[in-house]
Design an enzyme around this catalytic site. Structure first.
Site, PDB file in Angstrom:
ATOM      1  N   PHE A   9      42.322  38.559  29.690  1.00  0.00           N
ATOM      2  CA  PHE A   9      41.301  37.505  29.653  1.00  0.00           C
ATOM      3  C   PHE A   9      40.287  37.626  30.783  1.00  0.00           C
ATOM      4  CE2 PHE A   9      44.098  35.524  32.813  1.00  0.00           C
ATOM      5  CZ  PHE A   9      43.174  34.989  33.689  1.00  0.00           C
TER       6      PHE A   9
ATOM      7  N   LYS B   3      41.457  44.750  20.637  1.00  0.00           N
ATOM      8  CA  LYS B   3      42.203  43.493  20.504  1.00  0.00           C
ATOM      9  C   LYS B   3      41.944  42.712  21.778  1.00  0.00           C
ATOM     10  CE  LYS B   3      45.340  41.162  21.398  1.00  0.00           C
ATOM     11  NZ  LYS B   3      45.138  39.840  22.068  1.00  0.00           N
TER      12      LYS B   3
ATOM     13  N   GLU C 157      43.128  36.440  23.447  1.00  0.00           N
ATOM     14  CA  GLU C 157      42.873  35.289  22.577  1.00  0.00           C
ATOM     15  C   GLU C 157      42.296  34.108  23.355  1.00  0.00           C
ATOM     16  OE1 GLU C 157      45.625  36.704  23.562  1.00  0.00           O
ATOM     17  OE2 GLU C 157      47.436  35.586  23.054  1.00  0.00           O
TER      18      GLU C 157
ATOM     19  N   SER D  42      48.994  42.130  32.292  1.00  0.00           N
ATOM     20  CA  SER D  42      50.037  41.903  33.292  1.00  0.00           C
ATOM     21  C   SER D  42      51.087  43.024  33.227  1.00  0.00           C
ATOM     22  CB  SER D  42      50.688  40.549  33.039  1.00  0.00           C
ATOM     23  OG  SER D  42      51.269  40.548  31.747  1.00  0.00           O
TER      24      SER D  42
ATOM     25  N   CYS E 274      41.915  41.703  39.095  1.00  0.00           N
ATOM     26  CA  CYS E 274      43.026  42.587  39.455  1.00  0.00           C
ATOM     27  C   CYS E 274      42.743  43.306  40.769  1.00  0.00           C
ATOM     28  CB  CYS E 274      43.284  43.598  38.362  1.00  0.00           C
ATOM     29  SG  CYS E 274      41.891  44.692  38.143  1.00  0.00           S
TER      30      CYS E 274
ATOM     31  N   GLU F 256      52.417  38.421  41.944  1.00  0.00           N
ATOM     32  CA  GLU F 256      50.979  38.230  41.720  1.00  0.00           C
ATOM     33  C   GLU F 256      50.724  36.755  41.391  1.00  0.00           C
ATOM     34  OE1 GLU F 256      49.323  39.933  38.045  1.00  0.00           O
ATOM     35  OE2 GLU F 256      47.528  40.478  39.177  1.00  0.00           O
TER      36      GLU F 256
HETATM   37  P1  NAD Z   1      48.479  39.476  29.591  1.00  0.00           P
HETATM   38  O1  NAD Z   1      49.397  40.600  29.892  1.00  0.00           O
HETATM   39  O2  NAD Z   1      49.053  38.123  29.371  1.00  0.00           O
HETATM   40  O3  NAD Z   1      47.626  39.809  28.273  1.00  0.00           O
HETATM   41  C1  NAD Z   1      46.946  41.033  28.106  1.00  0.00           C
HETATM   42  C2  NAD Z   1      46.840  41.344  26.617  1.00  0.00           C
HETATM   43  O4  NAD Z   1      48.164  41.502  26.085  1.00  0.00           O
HETATM   44  C3  NAD Z   1      46.176  40.240  25.806  1.00  0.00           C
HETATM   45  O5  NAD Z   1      45.338  40.836  24.853  1.00  0.00           O
HETATM   46  C4  NAD Z   1      47.351  39.523  25.157  1.00  0.00           C
HETATM   47  O6  NAD Z   1      47.016  38.968  23.900  1.00  0.00           O
HETATM   48  C5  NAD Z   1      48.379  40.628  24.981  1.00  0.00           C
HETATM   49  N1  NAD Z   1      49.762  40.123  25.063  1.00  0.00           N
HETATM   50  C6  NAD Z   1      50.213  39.094  25.816  1.00  0.00           C
HETATM   51  N2  NAD Z   1      51.546  38.941  25.646  1.00  0.00           N
HETATM   52  C7  NAD Z   1      51.943  39.893  24.776  1.00  0.00           C
HETATM   53  C8  NAD Z   1      53.206  40.247  24.210  1.00  0.00           C
HETATM   54  N3  NAD Z   1      54.324  39.584  24.520  1.00  0.00           N
HETATM   55  N4  NAD Z   1      53.256  41.284  23.348  1.00  0.00           N
HETATM   56  C9  NAD Z   1      52.142  41.969  23.031  1.00  0.00           C
HETATM   57  N5  NAD Z   1      50.912  41.665  23.539  1.00  0.00           N
HETATM   58  C10 NAD Z   1      50.807  40.651  24.404  1.00  0.00           C
HETATM   59  O7  NAD Z   1      47.392  39.449  30.768  1.00  0.00           O
HETATM   60  P2  NAD Z   1      46.246  38.374  31.034  1.00  0.00           P
HETATM   61  O8  NAD Z   1      46.879  37.121  31.536  1.00  0.00           O
HETATM   62  O9  NAD Z   1      45.334  38.282  29.886  1.00  0.00           O
HETATM   63  O10 NAD Z   1      45.437  39.093  32.208  1.00  0.00           O
HETATM   64  C11 NAD Z   1      45.767  38.978  33.566  1.00  0.00           C
HETATM   65  C12 NAD Z   1      46.600  40.140  34.041  1.00  0.00           C
HETATM   66  O11 NAD Z   1      45.905  41.359  33.810  1.00  0.00           O
HETATM   67  C13 NAD Z   1      46.886  40.116  35.525  1.00  0.00           C
HETATM   68  O12 NAD Z   1      48.221  40.495  35.743  1.00  0.00           O
HETATM   69  C14 NAD Z   1      45.926  41.152  36.099  1.00  0.00           C
HETATM   70  O13 NAD Z   1      46.337  41.743  37.315  1.00  0.00           O
HETATM   71  C15 NAD Z   1      45.923  42.144  35.003  1.00  0.00           C
HETATM   72  N6  NAD Z   1      44.748  42.993  35.071  1.00  0.00           N
HETATM   73  C16 NAD Z   1      44.916  44.262  35.527  1.00  0.00           C
HETATM   74  C17 NAD Z   1      43.831  45.099  35.648  1.00  0.00           C
HETATM   75  C18 NAD Z   1      43.985  46.496  36.157  1.00  0.00           C
HETATM   76  O14 NAD Z   1      43.018  47.217  36.128  1.00  0.00           O
HETATM   77  N7  NAD Z   1      45.148  46.932  36.606  1.00  0.00           N
HETATM   78  C19 NAD Z   1      42.547  44.636  35.289  1.00  0.00           C
HETATM   79  C20 NAD Z   1      42.411  43.337  34.808  1.00  0.00           C
HETATM   80  C21 NAD Z   1      43.535  42.528  34.706  1.00  0.00           C
END
Ligand code: NAD
Length: 504
Positions: free
Chosen positions: A154, A178, A181, A231, A286, A388
């Site tokens: 997000f 994808k 959401e 994450s 991040c 985090e």
């Molecule tokens: P998230 O892991 O909750 O979601 C990321 C994506 O995975 C979304 O599209 C979500 O719909 C999908 N998803 C969530 N749960 C899932 C599941 N159980 N099974 C399959 N798909 C699933 O992350 P977020 O809250 O949207 O974003 C924040 C996180 O992203 C933080 O931890 C941040 O550090 C990380 N991030 C990392 C970088 C990097 O470059 N390393 C960059 C941006 C964000």
């Protein structure tokens, strides 16, 4: 407007918006007001199938385009994006909450990758060795993978997909994005722009959804690769599942970025940098700095300088006419989680210097705001230190020496970004060699590499071998073929020989 009257944010399949086959949806909020402003369609398996069938057709057409024709579409996209990026920034602010100038900044960082990708003819040339053996030439071809999946978080709804799709498309692949959401509209806007720029239907697809959509992409043999950002627990799940299913995969995870401050550093520069990198985008980056490691004796002075600066920050609706410095968090649930980390730190013995818990903005009482928070002397055993937080919470940890600070950074499970602040070039050089982190800033607090270098961390911040964009991106989105060719010269034609080919 009642809940049922809210607009539905669609998928983009086969060159058109569609709410799809299923009837599942999720609410999309304006984080500054706390009100649901739309619903997003959540894909069912039938939508995944339709998206992938269209993407396969798109790939067949797009991969047959000449280099010049593909390049002209990329240039058209770049021009359209540049002219209309203000619209995209508004969409980001309305669904994510970050202030307009920060939304624009993420678009510009994504645009860098688009601009890099327009130079793909030069970057995707194979190599050629003439006369490797007598009359034999050897050369390599870089070919697209096919249909590739991009799953994004997000916090950068425009930039993170743009880390991947410009290069994937330049290389001749068809892309299925994808989005999160929580802020799904940015990708839909981008899909319309690609259509306007001239990509054939099916080449750029947006599949809105949750785990059903993700698992559908992971399971399908049509999808050749997955680029994931999110994450760490989900990144690990994606990496393991995609690899088990035979896909190429890069999965970027979470972070806990430390800033190491040596006693000789300019403390005003450090305090400005810590506040910018800790509280920009409400800490939902991040590459945000979440821990300041102050090498004594500077901690007292540094904490005072950071506290002074926090007092000047303006927090409010990022879309407001008088733009504030910081907007809200993404959701009420996330705000409460951030708040619980401050409770934990306090219970574990940290000093709460500036407390953002219970923060409200006049006129936006239901918004998901959390005030900038400064914690001092955070115990390194506390979950508030090891995990985090992903919010506007800056922790100061006091250390006795460079070595103690370095050991703390290297003992963490993440290795995304870090920064050292010092005027000692030798110390900085030692740090860049000794620290186990993928992206390092020297007197630079948010060292996000430019598009022609690659972005990615170490340890649990990146699962897989390929980072995002730069040279890694061109390698990830192509498969190499080596061709050994001989055009027979009747004069030297050699007859039957069952031996292994040698360069005699
Ligand atoms: P998230 O892991 O909750 O979601 C990321 C994506 O995975 C979304 O599209 C979500 O719909 C999908 N998803 C969530 N749960 C899932 C599941 N159980 N099974 C399959 N798909 C699933 O992350 P977020 O809250 O949207 O974003 C924040 C996180 O992203 C933080 O931890 C941040 O550090 C990380 N991030 C990392 C970088 C990097 O470059 N390393 C960059 C941006 C964000």
């Amino acid at each position: 407007m009642t809940d049922n009257e809210l607009p539905v944010i669609a998928h983009w399949i086969d060159g058109a918006a569609t709410t799809g086959a299923g009837d599942r949806t999720a609410p999309v909020y304006n984080p500054a007001t706390g009100a649901a402003q739309a619903h997003v369609a959540l894909a069912d398996q039938a939508d995944v199938d339709a998206a992938l069938a269209s993407a396969e057709r798109g790939f067949a057409e797009w991969s047959g385009y000449s280099i010049a024709r593909r390049q002209s579409v990329l240039f058209a996209f770049r021009e359209l994006l540049n002219a209309r990026k203000g619209e995209l920034a508004e969409i980001i602010t309305a669904e994510h909450g970050k202030v307009r100038s920060d939304a624009m900044a993420e678009i510009l960082r994504g645009q860098e990758v688009v601009e890099l990708a327009t130079g793909f003819p030069h970057l995707l040339k194979g190599a050629y060795s003439e006369n490797a053996s007598t009359g034999v030439d050897v050369y390599s071809l870089k070919q697209p993978l096919g249909v590739v999946g991009i799953i994004s978080p997000f916090n950068f709804p425009a930039m993170v997909p743009m880390w991947f799709f410009p290069i994937a498309l330049a290389a001749g692949n068809a892309v299925v994005v994808k989005p999160s959401e929580k802020d799904p509209s940015a990708s839909l806007w981008v899909a319309r722009l690609w259509k306007e720029a001239g990509v054939p239907d099916g080449v750029f697809t947006v599949l809105q959804g949750d785990k059903v959509a993700v698992d559908g992409l992971l399971a399908s043999p049509v999808v050749q690769s997955i680029s994931f950002v999110g994450s760490t627990p989900i990144a690990q799940y994606i990496y393991e599942t995609a690899a088990r299913n035979g896909k190429r995969v890069q999965a970027l995870g979470g972070a806990k970025n430390h800033m190491l401050v040596l006693p000789d550093a300019d403390l005003d520069l450090v305090a400005d940098s810590a506040v910018n990198a800790g509280f920009g985008a409400a800490g939902e980056r991040c590459m945000a700095i979440s821990v300041v490691l102050a090498v004594e004796p500077v901690a007292d002075a540094l904490v005072a300088k950071i506290q002074e600066r926090i007092a000047t920050l303006r927090i409010g609706n990022g879309a407001g006419a008088d733009e504030p410095d910081m907007g809200p968090l993404i959701s009420a649930a996330h705000r409460d989680k951030v708040s619980s980390y401050v409770d934990t730190a306090e219970a574990d013995g940290a000093r709460v210097v500036v407390d953002g818990r219970g923060f409200t903005v006049d006129g936006h009482e239901d918004g998901f705001f959390f005030g900038p928070t400064l914690l001092d002397a955070v115990p390194t055993t506390s979950r508030a230190y090891t995990e985090e937080i992903f919010g506007p919470v800056l922790s100061v940890v006091r250390v006795a020496s460079y070595e103690d600070g370095l050991a703390l950074i290297n003992s963490g499970e993440f290795g995304n970004g870090t920064a050292i602040f010092t005027n000692d070039g030798g110390a900085a050089r030692r740090f860049q060699n000794e620290v186990q982190v993928g992206m390092i800033g020297i007197n630079v607090p948010i060292p996000v590499p430019v598009a022609y270098h690659s972005f990615g961390g170490w340890k649990k911040s990146l699962f897989g071998d390929a980072k995002a964009y730069g040279a890694h991106g061109f390698d990830f989105f192509t498969r190499e073929k080596a061709v050994t060719s001989r055009w027979l010269d009747p004069a030297t034609h050699g007859g039957i020989n069952l031996g292994f080919p040698q360069n005699a």
